[in-house]
Design an enzyme around this catalytic site. Structure first.
Site, mmCIF file in Angstrom:
data_model
loop_
_atom_site.group_PDB
_atom_site.id
_atom_site.type_symbol
_atom_site.label_atom_id
_atom_site.label_comp_id
_atom_site.label_asym_id
_atom_site.label_seq_id
_atom_site.Cartn_x
_atom_site.Cartn_y
_atom_site.Cartn_z
ATOM 1 N N LYS A 23 47.598 1.987 69.116
ATOM 2 C CA LYS A 23 48.541 2.908 69.484
ATOM 3 C C LYS A 23 48.842 4.374 70.012
ATOM 4 O O LYS A 23 50.350 3.850 70.827
ATOM 5 C CB LYS A 23 48.790 3.786 67.661
ATOM 6 C CG LYS A 23 48.826 2.835 66.991
ATOM 7 C CD LYS A 23 48.400 3.452 65.245
ATOM 8 C CE LYS A 23 48.462 2.623 63.866
ATOM 9 N NZ LYS A 23 48.550 2.686 62.814
ATOM 10 N N SER A 56 47.468 7.775 65.238
ATOM 11 C CA SER A 56 46.694 7.604 63.874
ATOM 12 C C SER A 56 46.376 6.516 63.239
ATOM 13 O O SER A 56 47.211 6.230 62.975
ATOM 14 C CB SER A 56 47.100 9.431 63.246
ATOM 15 O OG SER A 56 45.902 9.511 62.012
ATOM 16 N N ASP A 57 44.893 6.135 62.367
ATOM 17 C CA ASP A 57 45.382 5.190 61.799
ATOM 18 C C ASP A 57 44.589 5.409 59.945
ATOM 19 O O ASP A 57 43.768 6.206 60.485
ATOM 20 C CB ASP A 57 44.996 3.996 62.318
ATOM 21 C CG ASP A 57 45.063 3.026 61.291
ATOM 22 O OD1 ASP A 57 46.230 2.221 61.752
ATOM 23 O OD2 ASP A 57 44.039 2.371 61.055
ATOM 24 N N GLN A 58 44.421 4.617 59.661
ATOM 25 C CA GLN A 58 44.327 5.266 58.504
ATOM 26 C C GLN A 58 43.649 3.713 57.302
ATOM 27 O O GLN A 58 44.187 2.532 57.740
ATOM 28 C CB GLN A 58 44.767 6.107 56.807
ATOM 29 C CG GLN A 58 43.929 6.464 55.625
ATOM 30 C CD GLN A 58 44.532 6.915 54.832
ATOM 31 O OE1 GLN A 58 45.463 6.164 53.966
ATOM 32 N NE2 GLN A 58 44.529 8.572 54.882
ATOM 33 N N ALA A 92 41.035 8.094 61.148
ATOM 34 C CA ALA A 92 40.616 8.267 62.437
ATOM 35 C C ALA A 92 42.543 9.203 63.915
ATOM 36 O O ALA A 92 43.258 8.506 63.383
ATOM 37 C CB ALA A 92 41.155 6.931 63.368
#
Length: 200
Positions: free
Chosen positions: A60, A76-78, A113
């Site tokens: 991203k 960000s990613d979860q 992250a």
């Protein structure tokens, strides 16, 4: 005449359309804009939840940084992790019911992250916050009441800890309190300082 102080050496861009991440980044009181990263979030075969979160956060940030090379870009990613199995956003009621049934009485790890990029300066940094969440034992009536009240179908793990979902939990263990909501602000502030942003 004294020049006005600018805490941002470059424009700040959030590579996300998530309202949760937008609200969290706004807490740092910095001007920023949001850009949709247009990234395929399909997991790779055999990809571990932590690796998936890291890869998507970086993808991203990289995608938007290529569009805005002069900017400092935050991605960000979860990913929710139940015994090594990634639980994504449920998307609809039936899948949310299945997720909450699977997590009932269990400990789930949420990998949030973070990636910060600036192509012009060459800055690139990554980090990840891991949050352990202990769900209490949930019967079907409790699950149904919760889902109808909050409809958390756009949240990994089908529960909003910042809302009514907190009542589903016995414990949250984290060194970065906002990580579970979607953006670890302690880590975000650290990486932004590394990129030259002035924060309190």
């Amino acid at each position: 005449m004294q020049a006005s102080f600018n805490p941002l050496p470059r424009p700040l861009v959030l590579a996300s359309t998530s309202p949760y991440r937008r609200e969290l980044l706004a807490r740092l009181r910095l001007p920023f804009e949001t850009v949709a990263p247009q990234v395929d979030e399909t997991p790779h075969a055999g990809e571990a939840p932590a690796a998936l979160a890291r890869r998507l956060a970086a993808a991203k940030a990289d995608a938007v940084a290529r569009q805005r090379p002069q900017a400092i870009v935050v991605g960000s990613d979860q990913v929710a992790d139940l015994d090594g199995v990634a639980l994504g956003k449920p998307g609809h009621h039936a899948r949310a019911v299945a997720q909450l049934r699977a997590m009932s009485g269990r400990t789930v790890r949420f990998h949030t992250a973070l990636a910060v990029r600036c192509l012009d300066s060459g800055y690139a940094a990554d980090d990840v916050a891991v949050v352990q969440v202990q769900f209490r034992a949930l019967d079907d009536a409790t699950i149904e009441r919760y889902l109808l009240a909050e409809r958390p179908y756009d949240c990994a793990g089908s529960a909003k800890s910042e809302g009514l979902g907190i009542a589903l939990l016995d414990a949250i263990v984290s060194d970065d309190p906002t990580a579970l909501v979607g953006l670890p602000l302690i880590r975000t502030a650290r990486l932004l300082r590394g990129a030259g942003v002035v924060l309190p």
